[in-house]
Motif scaffolding. Sequence first.
Motif, mmCIF file in Angstrom:
data_model
loop_
_atom_site.group_PDB
_atom_site.id
_atom_site.type_symbol
_atom_site.label_atom_id
_atom_site.label_comp_id
_atom_site.label_asym_id
_atom_site.label_seq_id
_atom_site.Cartn_x
_atom_site.Cartn_y
_atom_site.Cartn_z
ATOM 1 N N UNK A 164 0.867 -1.186 0.000
ATOM 2 C CA UNK A 164 0.000 0.000 0.000
ATOM 3 C C UNK A 164 0.903 1.235 0.000
ATOM 4 N N UNK A 165 0.442 2.270 -0.681
ATOM 5 C CA UNK A 165 1.205 3.504 -0.793
ATOM 6 C C UNK A 165 0.581 4.595 0.074
ATOM 7 N N UNK A 166 1.405 5.463 0.621
ATOM 8 C CA UNK A 166 0.919 6.701 1.235
ATOM 9 C C UNK A 166 1.728 7.849 0.663
ATOM 10 N N UNK A 167 1.071 9.000 0.514
ATOM 11 C CA UNK A 167 1.831 10.219 0.257
ATOM 12 C C UNK A 167 1.069 11.398 0.855
ATOM 13 N N UNK A 168 1.796 12.451 1.153
ATOM 14 C CA UNK A 168 1.197 13.623 1.771
ATOM 15 C C UNK A 168 2.285 14.563 2.228
ATOM 16 N N UNK A 169 1.907 15.818 2.427
ATOM 17 C CA UNK A 169 2.914 16.825 2.776
ATOM 18 C C UNK A 169 3.218 16.878 4.269
ATOM 19 N N UNK A 170 2.351 16.319 5.107
ATOM 20 C CA UNK A 170 2.523 16.395 6.558
ATOM 21 C C UNK A 170 3.038 15.055 7.093
ATOM 22 N N UNK A 171 4.268 15.063 7.595
ATOM 23 C CA UNK A 171 4.909 13.811 8.027
ATOM 24 C C UNK A 171 4.154 13.162 9.179
ATOM 25 N N UNK A 172 3.668 13.974 10.133
ATOM 26 C CA UNK A 172 2.951 13.385 11.266
ATOM 27 C C UNK A 172 1.654 12.730 10.807
ATOM 28 N N UNK A 173 0.964 13.402 9.885
ATOM 29 C CA UNK A 173 -0.288 12.841 9.371
ATOM 30 C C UNK A 173 -0.029 11.520 8.662
ATOM 31 N N UNK A 174 1.069 11.463 7.910
ATOM 32 C CA UNK A 174 1.396 10.206 7.222
ATOM 33 C C UNK A 174 1.720 9.110 8.224
ATOM 34 N N UNK A 175 2.415 9.477 9.289
ATOM 35 C CA UNK A 175 2.741 8.469 10.314
ATOM 36 C C UNK A 175 1.461 7.957 10.972
ATOM 37 N N UNK A 176 0.513 8.882 11.246
ATOM 38 C CA UNK A 176 -0.771 8.489 11.833
ATOM 39 C C UNK A 176 -1.511 7.526 10.906
ATOM 40 N N UNK A 177 -1.548 7.877 9.622
ATOM 41 C CA UNK A 177 -2.287 7.055 8.662
ATOM 42 C C UNK A 177 -1.596 5.707 8.459
ATOM 43 N N UNK A 178 -0.278 5.714 8.423
ATOM 44 C CA UNK A 178 0.458 4.456 8.274
ATOM 45 C C UNK A 178 0.168 3.532 9.462
ATOM 46 N N UNK A 179 0.153 4.106 10.661
ATOM 47 C CA UNK A 179 -0.193 3.311 11.845
ATOM 48 C C UNK A 179 -1.594 2.754 11.762
ATOM 49 N N UNK A 180 -2.531 3.588 11.312
ATOM 50 C CA UNK A 180 -3.912 3.154 11.159
ATOM 51 C C UNK A 180 -4.020 2.021 10.150
ATOM 52 N N UNK A 181 -3.332 2.155 9.004
ATOM 53 C CA UNK A 181 -3.385 1.103 7.976
ATOM 54 C C UNK A 181 -2.903 -0.225 8.541
ATOM 55 N N UNK A 182 -1.870 -0.157 9.354
ATOM 56 C CA UNK A 182 -1.293 -1.391 9.912
ATOM 57 C C UNK A 182 -2.152 -1.948 11.047
ATOM 58 N N UNK A 183 -2.513 -1.045 11.992
ATOM 59 C CA UNK A 183 -3.162 -1.533 13.214
ATOM 60 C C UNK A 183 -4.646 -1.840 12.997
#
Lengths: 227, 227
Positions: A164-183
Amino acid sequence: MKIAILGSAIVGKTLAGKIASLGHDVMIGTRDPAATRARTAPGSFGDPPLSAFLAEHPSIGLGTFAEAAAHGAMVFNATSGLGALEALKLAGAANLDGKVVVDLSNPLDFSKGMPPTLSVCNDDSLGEQVQRAFPGAKVVKTLNTVNANLMVAPGTLAGGDHTMFVCGDDADAKATVTGMLKDWFGWQDVLDLGGIAMSRGTEMYLPLWVRLYGALKNPMFTIKVVR
Amino acid sequence: MKIAILGSAIVGKTLAGKIASLGHDVMIGTRDPAATRARTAPGSFGDPPLSAFLAEHPSIGLGTFAEAAAHGAMVFNATSGLGALEALKLAGAANLDGKVVVDLSNPLDFSKGMPPTLSVCNDDSLGEQVQRAFPGAKVVKTLNTVNANLMVAPGTLAGGDHTMFVCGDDADAKATVTGMLKDWFGWQDVLDLGGIAMSRGTEMYLPLWVRLYGALKNPMFTIKVVR
């Protein structure tokens, strides 16, 4: 967590059902809640009308785009690509400001026949358009490369051994979304492509996706980046 | 088999070297063979100049685009995307008629900065443009989704457990190319997407490819269609 899902079609319902099952407080947003609730015909993919879905998921709320966006601490844009900017405008910039907005939409244009073309591509993307239109939102593009069922249950295909891919300008938001995708959903291989302009890459994969769907006759597929 | 490789950059050299090593009679075609042979600077990827390559591969011939195309029973278009139609015009329709033309080129336009955009996409593709310009040729689009080294040695990555696409309007030509991909290079998973218009799908994957390259910092990757 309070979650808004904008869009009540198959993607919105699938996400809402899964996220509510994890104990989150989900509200679906739609243009006209009364009209949506009154509809009795099944969805485009034979999915149950929203009223039947809501009857089976009593914890899930239904409101206007604005009511849902105001409710959510995180907002999922699960509207159709061509309707996305208008739906988000109805949701209201004030209800999106400072929030993570997960953009799943693809700019698929079915008006010129099948397979669909993209209404924006190459030197711009829908992800960028959303971010430009709502500069206060933290837009993260993801989940737009797979069928709704795979979004929330990647493990049902090849034990989840795909990307799965993520992209976005806000690093914290991407980290939040990456965690959500996994958890929340069980994604194992989440690849960060960079800023929101990288949406051009994943949105322009869709023309290959629709052709793969045509060749495979089954939407339960995706790609693994082998490296 | 007599093989023409149009294009003397990294892709052309890599293909020519591999195919000649299998015992085939390979001629590389270029615009101006004398000028190409006289060049002493390395290629864009640090690859040796063609003269050095030819000295190491004495069985490989060099000619004009037309001489090479006349030589080949099968023709590989390994020119840059923006130069492909012009190179094929110089090769000459009469030298392509009735032959399998394997089109590897991607319409990447680097003139607007990095990452590149596509010079044609969405409602047309370079594969279709080539087929329309040379209706007597049997154009098969393939190998355009991977780095040159992977094209001819897919087994060097994950034991070859990843996917190559073919598309084209001529079923026999596609079968020939599929056999070649498997027998000559070792591709295991070759997926037929349909007619040459399916080139839109694989060419529009390139914007994702260039972004993956940016994220992974290594071109030795590709995708597997997990289904």
